[in-house]
Design an enzyme around this catalytic site. Structure first.
Site, PDB file in Angstrom:
ATOM      1  CE  LYS A   9      -1.958   2.951   2.064  1.00 56.77           C
ATOM      2  NZ  LYS A   9      -1.673   4.385   1.761  1.00 56.77           N
ATOM      3  CD  GLU A  19      11.871  -0.565  11.556  1.00 51.42           C
ATOM      4  OE1 GLU A  19      12.233   0.361  12.296  1.00 51.42           O
ATOM      5  OE2 GLU A  19      12.510  -1.617  11.429  1.00 51.42           O
ATOM      6  CB  CYS A  77      12.240   7.914  10.932  1.00 53.64           C
ATOM      7  SG  CYS A  77      13.302   6.749  10.055  1.00 53.64           S
ATOM      8  CD  GLU A 111       8.870  11.576  13.908  1.00 53.51           C
ATOM      9  OE1 GLU A 111       7.689  11.237  13.779  1.00 53.51           O
ATOM     10  OE2 GLU A 111       9.817  10.892  13.482  1.00 53.51           O
TER      11      GLU A 111
HETATM   12  P1  NAD Z   1       1.423   7.687   8.621  1.00 53.37           P
HETATM   13  O1  NAD Z   1       1.382   6.761   9.772  1.00 53.37           O
HETATM   14  O2  NAD Z   1       0.440   8.778   8.565  1.00 53.37           O
HETATM   15  O3  NAD Z   1       1.262   6.888   7.250  1.00 53.37           O
HETATM   16  C1  NAD Z   1       2.120   5.834   6.905  1.00 53.37           C
HETATM   17  C2  NAD Z   1       1.377   4.884   5.983  1.00 53.37           C
HETATM   18  O4  NAD Z   1       0.309   4.298   6.718  1.00 53.37           O
HETATM   19  C3  NAD Z   1       0.753   5.566   4.767  1.00 53.37           C
HETATM   20  O5  NAD Z   1       0.872   4.717   3.650  1.00 53.37           O
HETATM   21  C4  NAD Z   1      -0.705   5.696   5.163  1.00 53.37           C
HETATM   22  O6  NAD Z   1      -1.573   5.720   4.076  1.00 53.37           O
HETATM   23  C5  NAD Z   1      -0.884   4.429   5.972  1.00 53.37           C
HETATM   24  N1  NAD Z   1      -2.006   4.466   6.907  1.00 53.37           N
HETATM   25  C6  NAD Z   1      -2.517   5.536   7.560  1.00 53.37           C
HETATM   26  N2  NAD Z   1      -3.563   5.156   8.317  1.00 53.37           N
HETATM   27  C7  NAD Z   1      -3.699   3.822   8.145  1.00 53.37           C
HETATM   28  C8  NAD Z   1      -4.603   2.846   8.672  1.00 53.37           C
HETATM   29  N3  NAD Z   1      -5.577   3.174   9.509  1.00 53.37           N
HETATM   30  N4  NAD Z   1      -4.437   1.560   8.295  1.00 53.37           N
HETATM   31  C9  NAD Z   1      -3.452   1.202   7.448  1.00 53.37           C
HETATM   32  N5  NAD Z   1      -2.589   2.083   6.895  1.00 53.37           N
HETATM   33  C10 NAD Z   1      -2.714   3.384   7.247  1.00 53.37           C
HETATM   34  O7  NAD Z   1       2.901   8.253   8.561  1.00 53.37           O
HETATM   35  P2  NAD Z   1       3.493   9.326   7.545  1.00 53.37           P
HETATM   36  O8  NAD Z   1       3.079  10.681   8.003  1.00 53.37           O
HETATM   37  O9  NAD Z   1       3.214   8.892   6.162  1.00 53.37           O
HETATM   38  O10 NAD Z   1       5.059   9.130   7.781  1.00 53.37           O
HETATM   39  C11 NAD Z   1       5.783   9.837   8.722  1.00 53.37           C
HETATM   40  C12 NAD Z   1       6.075   8.963   9.908  1.00 53.37           C
HETATM   41  O11 NAD Z   1       6.803   7.813   9.498  1.00 53.37           O
HETATM   42  C13 NAD Z   1       6.979   9.669  10.901  1.00 53.37           C
HETATM   43  O12 NAD Z   1       6.522   9.441  12.210  1.00 53.37           O
HETATM   44  C14 NAD Z   1       8.322   9.009  10.688  1.00 53.37           C
HETATM   45  O13 NAD Z   1       9.186   9.063  11.779  1.00 53.37           O
HETATM   46  C15 NAD Z   1       7.920   7.619  10.354  1.00 53.37           C
HETATM   47  N6  NAD Z   1       9.026   6.924   9.667  1.00 53.37           N
HETATM   48  C16 NAD Z   1       9.678   5.931  10.338  1.00 53.37           C
HETATM   49  C17 NAD Z   1      10.743   5.269   9.737  1.00 53.37           C
HETATM   50  C18 NAD Z   1      11.480   4.144  10.441  1.00 53.37           C
HETATM   51  O14 NAD Z   1      12.128   3.355   9.771  1.00 53.37           O
HETATM   52  N7  NAD Z   1      11.416   4.050  11.756  1.00 53.37           N
HETATM   53  C19 NAD Z   1      11.128   5.627   8.450  1.00 53.37           C
HETATM   54  C20 NAD Z   1      10.452   6.650   7.809  1.00 53.37           C
HETATM   55  C21 NAD Z   1       9.384   7.294   8.431  1.00 53.37           C
END
Ligand code: NAD
Length: 491
Positions: A181, A256, A289, A386
């Site tokens: 996704k 993650e 991140c 964050e």
């Molecule tokens: P997000 O959680 O809003 O979205 C991430 C993904 O989850 C997207 O594809 C989104 O469509 C999906 N999603 C959202 N709600 C969902 C649900 N109810 N069910 C299933 N999927 C759903 O995060 P974001 O704003 O896209 O990304 C930023 C975050 O990601 C930051 O907190 C960052 O630190 C983290 N991040 C972590 C790492 C790591 O390796 N630890 C790497 C990159 C980013």
């Protein structure tokens, strides 16, 4: 209904899902908008329940044959997959700079080569997973890593190609089939990945792609009881929802998540090197991140360190991510920009002092100036939460015990950086509660090494054998050394 292909700066990309080896369009679409200039790049198919059902069904049907190929049988497919990514290096760079604002230069030199490795390296590494044995006086244990089944992969927008391949590589190499996704704010490179899978001849259903919003398409996907694993990278709030939903079906999740990592500068640090590395925390406009966004600097050297960092930051080129000289690009979305701005305004209202930045950058509507805030308390929101923007905080400390307490004083525990005389830095690193920490360096990532966070930064580890531990079912086939005599008194 979406168009069959859209054109982004000369690169043709499908706006549709990729299910069972072919493109599938939705009636509903969502807009893909560039963070560079808010230009509408295209209308992307939005996945409904029926698309999720079809993708998981296709992946389920494809699973037995893909699993039966074994690691050696899968290797040529995955090598071709990696090569197909390499052939499109330029196209990947164009798309991700347009839809996610990632620097073109970083795509070419860092992300695309790494994406290829993510597929090819894990495919090779899977060969070593076969036939581990444990010999005891009683028996030979043949310990197998069997493919688990259908894996849902859900990725965020800040580095879509890198993060997708980091999961898809080991998942496919282990013999699973995948439903990805893509992130709705940056959906294009995931779509190009589907072209690569098709060109590599991956059998229909082995790799599927769904486009759509998290709350709709993502939620429907993680609710599917046929999944064997969910591999998620994103925010803490989404992870909590996914973990609860997965618990309904007892599906194991790898999570993650975010970070608020400490960047420690000890009194015996090389200040030029530390300042040069600290400036890297503004990379990708701080939407990283693992960035060490909390600068914890020994009070004795803080003025000198700040001055050195200031001189570097003043020279940073903020601008269009497509330009080779740009070092800091845009914020992904207006909503994210407002979020970043809100954090800074609340911090300032609460008494924080702006050493530089602190407001939008004049380059463009969706740009935020590299910012450093000080005069902070450990419990301040800006120290605890964050921001995911080009905003660093600086606190000073007077002793090792104090800096360890500060480093450990948030709910996060993803990464960390420690600059100082090596033995001293190592001693501090041992006391910092985190998933990984770099000594006098930053960002060194080896595919064989574990990656992941503790506390609110996540559950599980990826990389090397850790990826396979998650994506496989470990099975112990037990063969007795002596003929087995069944008996109720047998212990
Ligand atoms: P997000 O959680 O809003 O979205 C991430 C993904 O989850 C997207 O594809 C989104 O469509 C999906 N999603 C959202 N709600 C969902 C649900 N109810 N069910 C299933 N999927 C759903 O995060 P974001 O704003 O896209 O990304 C930023 C975050 O990601 C930051 O907190 C960052 O630190 C983290 N991040 C972590 C790492 C790591 O390796 N630890 C790497 C990159 C980013």
């Amino acid at each position: 209904m979406s168009a069959s292909r859209i054109d982004v700066a000369g690169v043709s990309v499908s706006p549709d899902h990729y299910i069972d080896g072919r493109r599938v369009a939705s009636d509903d679409t969502f807009a893909c908008v560039s963070p560079i200039d808010q230009r509408h790049l295209g209308d992307i198919s939005s996945g409904a329940q029926a698309h999720v059902d079809a993708a998981v069904t296709s992946a389920s049907l494809a699973f037995p044959a893909w699993a039966a190929l074994g690691a050696e049988g899968r290797l040529p497919f995955l090598r071709r997959f990696a090569e197909a990514i390499g052939r499109r290096a330029d196209a990947f760079a164009t798309l991700e700079s347009h839809d996610a604002g990632v620097l073109r230069s970083r795509m070419a030199h860092g992300v695309v080569p790494r994406a290829m490795q993510n597929i090819a390296w894990f495919a090779e590494h899977a060969l070593s997973l076969q036939d581990r044995t444990i010999d005891t006086p009683q028996a030979r244990h043949w310990v197998r890593h069997d493919p688990a089944g259908v894996v849902a992969v859900i990725t965020p927008w800040n580095s879509p190609l890198l993060l997708a391949t980091w999961k898809i590589g080991p998942a496919l190499a282990a013999g699973n089939t995948v439903v990805l996704k893509a992130p709705e704010w940056a959906p294009l490179t995931s779509s190009l990945l589907a072209d690569c899978a098709q060109e590599a001849g991956l059998p229909p259903g082995v790799f599927n792609l769904l486009q759509g919003a998290g709350a709709l398409t993502g939620a429907a996907l993680v609710s599917d009881a046929r999944l064997a694993r969910i591999s998620f990278t994103g925010s803490v709030a989404t992870a909590k929802w996914i973990a609860k939903t997965a618990a309904e079906n007892l599906v194991p999740c790898s999570l993650e998540l975010g970070g608020k990592s400490a960047f420690i500068v000890l009194a015996d640090a090389d200040l030029d090197a530390a300042a040069a590395t600290a400036a890297l925390m503004y990379r990708n406009a701080g939407q990283v991140c693992l960035a060490g966004t909390r600068l914890l600097v020994h009070a004795d050297i803080a003025p000198a360190f700040i001055e050195k960092l200031r001189q570097i930051v003043e020279r940073l080129v903020v601008g269009d991510p497509r330009d080779a000289t740009t070092e800091v690009g845009p914020i992904i979305h207006m909503r994210q920009l407002e979020r970043v701005q809100g954090f800074v305004e609340r911090a300032v209202a609460g008494g924080a002092r702006v050493l530089w930045g602190g407001a939008r950058h004049p380059y463009g509507e969706q740009y935020f100036a590299p910012t450093l805030l000080t005069d902070l308390h450990q419990q301040d929101e800006i120290v605890q939460q964050e921001v995911f923007g080009p905003v660093l905080t600086l606190q000073t400390f007077a002793s090792d015990d104090e800096v360890v307490d500060m480093a450990n004083g948030t709910d996060y525990g993803l990464g960390g950086v420690c600059y100082g005389e090596e033995a001293h830095a190592m001693a501090i690193a041992q006391r910092v509660r985190t998933g990984f920490i770099w000594i006098n360096s930053f960002g060194i990532r080896d595919l064989a090494a574990p990656f992941g966070g503790i506390k609110r930064s996540g559950i599980g580890r990826e990389g090397g054998d850790w990826s396979f531990e998650f994506f496989c079912d470990v099975k112990d086939v037990v063969v007795p050394r002596q003929p087995f005599k069944a008996s109720f008194s047998h212990r």
